[in-house]
Design an enzyme around this catalytic site. Structure first.
Site, PDB file in Angstrom:
ATOM      1  N   ALA A 265       0.771  -0.786  -0.237  1.00  0.00           N
ATOM      2  CA  ALA A 265       0.114  -0.231   0.173  1.00  0.00           C
ATOM      3  C   ALA A 265       1.314   0.988  -0.519  1.00  0.00           C
ATOM      4  O   ALA A 265       2.395   1.321  -0.208  1.00  0.00           O
ATOM      5  CB  ALA A 265      -1.260   0.148   1.137  1.00  0.00           C
ATOM      6  N   MET A 266       0.075   1.908  -0.246  1.00  0.00           N
ATOM      7  CA  MET A 266       1.003   3.375  -0.022  1.00  0.00           C
ATOM      8  C   MET A 266       0.265   4.813   0.566  1.00  0.00           C
ATOM      9  O   MET A 266      -1.148   5.352   0.291  1.00  0.00           O
ATOM     10  CB  MET A 266       1.316   3.821  -1.962  1.00  0.00           C
ATOM     11  N   GLU A 267       0.837   5.752   1.207  1.00  0.00           N
ATOM     12  CA  GLU A 267      -0.016   6.100   1.827  1.00  0.00           C
ATOM     13  C   GLU A 267      -0.007   7.808   1.835  1.00  0.00           C
ATOM     14  O   GLU A 267       0.199   8.702   2.162  1.00  0.00           O
ATOM     15  CB  GLU A 267       1.423   6.328   3.640  1.00  0.00           C
ATOM     16  N   ASN A 268      -0.495   7.562   0.434  1.00  0.00           N
ATOM     17  CA  ASN A 268      -0.493   8.974  -0.331  1.00  0.00           C
ATOM     18  C   ASN A 268      -1.559   9.317   0.415  1.00  0.00           C
ATOM     19  O   ASN A 268      -2.468   9.211   0.875  1.00  0.00           O
ATOM     20  CB  ASN A 268      -1.557   9.157  -1.494  1.00  0.00           C
ATOM     21  N   GLU A 301      -1.069   2.495   7.056  1.00  0.00           N
ATOM     22  CA  GLU A 301      -0.939   3.468   6.821  1.00  0.00           C
ATOM     23  C   GLU A 301      -1.703   5.169   7.050  1.00  0.00           C
ATOM     24  O   GLU A 301      -1.568   6.071   6.798  1.00  0.00           O
ATOM     25  CB  GLU A 301      -2.138   3.090   4.811  1.00  0.00           C
TER      26      GLU A 301
HETATM   27 ZN   LIG Z   1       5.320   2.364   5.512  1.00  0.00          ZN
END
Ligand SMILES: [Zn+2]
Length: 854
Positions: A265-268, A301
């Site tokens: 996952a990516m915390e945009n 996230e």
């Molecule tokens: Zn992270």
């Protein structure tokens, strides 16, 4: 070369308008950047990669528009904007027009495709900018310290949806069949956190958490899999607002499942992207492990929204703190959400995995100097996430939860909307605790490795001393020391003594009022160190296992295996120790025990495998009989998951014909009536049926993989394809790793599983040697790197030689110390085989009867 951009020109705001063409897989963009120029410049340097810049101009604050030209340095991923006359100091506006490609490498602005239920192909455009790929989406100052406000407009076909970091402020017509979707200004943030997602997407109705609407987005037809993520998401958002003492820094929070996604996952900020398995789950059909994974990733996230997004590392050397802290917070939140999951005990498995890497010569300090931003790609590993989170937990326990939280609040308060370094966190924690934090922490952060605490009887007490733990002998290890917060618990005269001590370079005697019945060092299990007990102390402990906490029993097994691998404990003694756990009820302890048998399975010769299988069957038999095959009323989730874990062990590693027969029968019932099988047991059944299966089962599983109704179901059947044993079926699975039938986000992990399996590893290795160039081209970089972890299972001197030669002659670079670590792990296994092979064979041929439990 100098990797940092000059600071004579810095951005404060970007207005970006992007128009992706999903069919052609291209995009066109225009941006206006508010810049501050501090001294006259005739050129501006910024980052750009795989972009074509068509026009450049600067509107100076009080002068004319200056037209410029752009040249790209693809190797340096930079654009040089040249102007015919110097741009004076001041506040100006830089305008660029550019075009780019929606690539298939799952980074930058990229293309993800999926088929709907009717088999029709659809395309999504999504972004993955961390670490340094925002420059593939728009020209920018692509460094974490160059924070700016982003005002985004996406021009898209009318029928599609667009998501970015903030709320939609308006939509307007933009030519035939198109609309321009405008988003609110972001907070001041780093480029790597910007996100755009465009496609045929559906969203859940918002769940309000205070003023913040929380939604899940996915491709059509999957919204029924979003409930669980919304539940943990809403809990975590509220939990973190309270913990951090600061409101959520965005104006909405969307969580998006992207069909092709390289990482987890990516915390945009405000637009977190996930691979589908980490967000979407059918909670009634999923196992505990599968649900826990979703809860973990979602909490992780959301923790980043403050720690990472609101306050960001100054440079990439700080990535460890970002990730370690989010991992630590993820555990805190999930533990608060579902205390019955005992998340901190389960974390023992992750801690042990980090210790396995950190016991290598080729480990690294958690934090090290990063010059080229690319070097930080190799930082996304077990040492950053798991060791980092472990040492933060150790510190939290040392300071107390409240003091630690107060320090974190102070840190966020001081640095919000800005950037910070590790020393800033220590400073804030130290201010909150009124203690000098670096004295204790620096050794854990800035030095590689960790200690082995040696425990010996000393009068009525125990003497503690330390040295560095390494699997292979290391010169100077005896003189390396850490500041170790150690907790000692002892049973003395029917009572307990529980003592915290700080162990430094000097040996330390912990006195006890009388000779103890037993002593456990690393009581509570949070320490990032191993313990070696003198023989009489170990004997006392192993006869009092029920008095220890599960995490303490886990550490006992995990440490003993490491000592055996390092040649500090004879392997028969280790195997004898595993016989003591017949009545064990904790699944993590069982995971340590069965995992170690799996290690032995890779080391022994093929003709010894039947003996190991018999040993495995004998040692899990009592527990399997106790738990049975069916869920019982009143059981905890963990008990159900343990049943599944043990059935899987006896049916695969134990190769038990009766279990396999029963699994087949039960699976046949499942095909008629899905409610006939406990959801926790089902993944184990699939694995067992595969391990004992032939072509008929293979064809069915392949079909079920293709027609899966949830991401979890897809993963179960996909990885089951790697578990079939007939060579012709192994070959079929191998071909799928490069044929495009399996997504490039999954294929490298399927390959890793094939390399790791004792029945498939030979064929898999041949396949890698023949196809590695295709794999290097098709797989996302991070996953390609992890695939090679599978070579650590190629345990024989001949394979070891081949593996070394393979990487050298093909000049394969994996980044950081990854390759050296894999090679060293293989060396450890081969030397274990050479040293212990005969003793293991003798033991397995005639194992002693298990001791009677007390
Ligand atoms: Zn992270």
């Amino acid at each position: 070369m100098d990797y940092r951009l000059p600071t004579t020109v810095v951005p404060s705001r970007y207005d970006i308008r992007l128009e992706p063409d999903l069919e052609a897989a291209t995009f066109a963009g225009q941006e206006t950047v508010a810049i501050t120029v501090s001294e006259p410049v005739s050129e501006i340097l910024l980052n750009a990669a795989e972009l074509v810049i068509q026009s450049v101009s600067v509107q100076t604050a009080d002068g004319p528009v200056v037209e410029g030209s752009a040249s790209l340095d693809e190797a340096a991923e930079r654009a040089r904007l040249a102007f015919p006359q110097p741009i004076p100091p001041g506040e100006h506006r830089l305008t660029l027009a550019f075009t780019g490609v929606l690539n298939d490498r799952l980074h930058g602005f990229y293309r993800s495709t999926y088929k709907d239920a009717a088999g029709v192909s659809h395309t999504i455009a999504a972004t993955q900018f961390e670490a340094t790929d925002a420059r593939r989406g728009f020209p920018c100052w692509d460094e974490p310290a160059c924070k700016a406000v982003f005002g985004v407009t996406l021009v898209i076909p009318e029928a599609l949806a667009a998501v970015s970091n903030t709320r939609v402020t308006g939509e307007s017509p933009a030519g035939p069949g198109k609309k321009a979707v405008a988003f609110a200004d972001t907070i001041r943030m780093s480029t790597y956190l910007v996100a755009f997602v465009v496609g045929e997407l559906e969203a859940t109705p918002p769940v309000m958490v205070g003023p913040t609407p929380l939604r899940v987005w996915c491709v059509p037809g999957k919204l029924h899999l979003a409930r669980f993520a919304l539940d943990i998401g809403a809990f975590a958002l509220d939990y973190f607002e309270r913990y951090y003492g600061l409101p959520y820094p965005g104006d909405k929070l969307d969580m998006l499942a992207i069909p092709d996604f390289a990482a987890g996952a990516m915390e945009n900020l405000g637009a977190i992207t996930y691979r589908e398995t980490a967000l979407l789950v059918d909670e009634t059909a999923a196992s505990h492990t599968e649900r826990e994974r979703v809860a973990d990733v979602v909490a992780h996230e959301i923790a980043h929204m403050w720690f990472g997004d609101l306050v960001t590392m100054l440079w990439w050397n700080g990535i460890w703190l970002n990730e370690a802290f989010a991992t630590f917070m993820e555990l805190l939140a999930v533990d608060a959400w579902k205390p019955e999951w005992k998340r901190w005990t389960t974390f023992g498995v992750s801690r042990a995995a980090a210790m396995a890497v950190d016991g290598l010569h080729h480990t690294r300090p958690i934090e090290f100097e990063v010059r080229a931003p690319r070097d930080c790609e190799a930082m996304f590993d077990l040492l950053t996430y798991e060791k980092g989170a472990s040492v933060l937990r150790m510190l939290e326990q040392h300071l107390s939860g409240e003091v630690f939280r107060d320090g974190v609040r102070l840190y966020l308060e001081r640095h919000r909307f800005g950037n910070a370094e590790t020393t800033d966190l220590w400073k804030a924690l130290g201010d909150a605790a009124r203690l000098p934090i670096p004295e204790v922490m620096d050794g854990w952060i800035f030095r590689p490795g960790y200690p082995l605490v040696i425990v010996e009887p000393d009068g009525t007490g125990v003497k503690l001393s330390q040295r560095r733990f390494t699997y292979l002998p290391a010169a100077g290890a005896a003189s390396e020391h850490w500041q170790i917060p150690v907790r000692v618990r002892a049973s003395v005269k029917r009572g307990f003594v529980d003592k915290p001590v700080l162990l430094g370079a000097e040996a330390l005697t912990v006195s006890l009022p009388a000779a103890p019945d037993w002593v456990v060092v690393n009581a509570g299990g949070h320490g990032f160190y191993r313990v070696q007990y003198a023989a009489p102390l170990l004997r006392k402990m192993t006869s009092a296992l029920k008095k220890l906490a599960p995490i303490e029993r886990f550490n006992l097994v995990s440490d003993a295996l490491a000592l055996a691998q390092a040649g500090l404990m004879p392997s028969p003694d280790y195997l004898d120790l595993t016989a003591r756990f017949g009545e064990e009820t904790d699944r993590n302890v069982w995971a340590a025990v069965t995992g170690s048998w799996g290690y032995v399975n890779r080391v022994i010769a093929d003709d010894q495998r039947a003996d190991l299988e018999a040993l495995v069957r004998q040692r899990v038999q009592a527990a399997v009989e106790r738990l049975g095959w069916e869920a019982q009323p009143g059981e905890t989730e963990l008990e159900r998951q343990l049943r599944a874990d043990l059935l899987r062990t006896v049916g695969t590693l134990g190769n038990d014909p009766a279990t396999q027969e029963r699994a087949r029968a039960l699976y046949a019932r499942y095909r008629e009536d899905e409610s006939a099988v406990d959801p926790d047991v089902l993944p184990a059944l699939i694995a067992i049926v595969a391990a004992a299966g032939g072509e008929t089962e293979y064809d069915e599983f392949l079909q079920r993989f293709k027609a899966a109704r949830s991401p979890q179901e897809e993963q179960r059947y996909l990885y089951a394809l790697a578990a079939f044993r007939p060579p012709e079926l192994i070959r079929r699975t191998l071909e799928k790793t490069t044929s495009g039938e399996v997504r490039s986000q999954d294929a490298p992990f399927l390959m890793r599983a094939l390399l790791a399996g004792v029945h498939s590893r030979g064929l898999a290795w041949d396949y890698v040697k023949a196809n590695w160039e295709t794999m290097a081209r098709q797989y996302p970089g991070s996953a390609y790197r992890r695939m090679y972890e599978g070579v650590t299972a190629l345990v024989s001197p001949e394979w070891e030689r081949e593996v070394g030669e393979f990487f050298t002659s093909r000049k394969i670079v994996l980044g950081g110390k990854t390759l050296e670590q894999y090679l060293e792990q293989l060396r450890i296994a081969v030397s274990f085989q050479e040293r212990e092979g005969a003793a293991l064979a003798a033991y397995l041929a005639k194992p002693p009867r298990p001791p009677r439990a007390r």
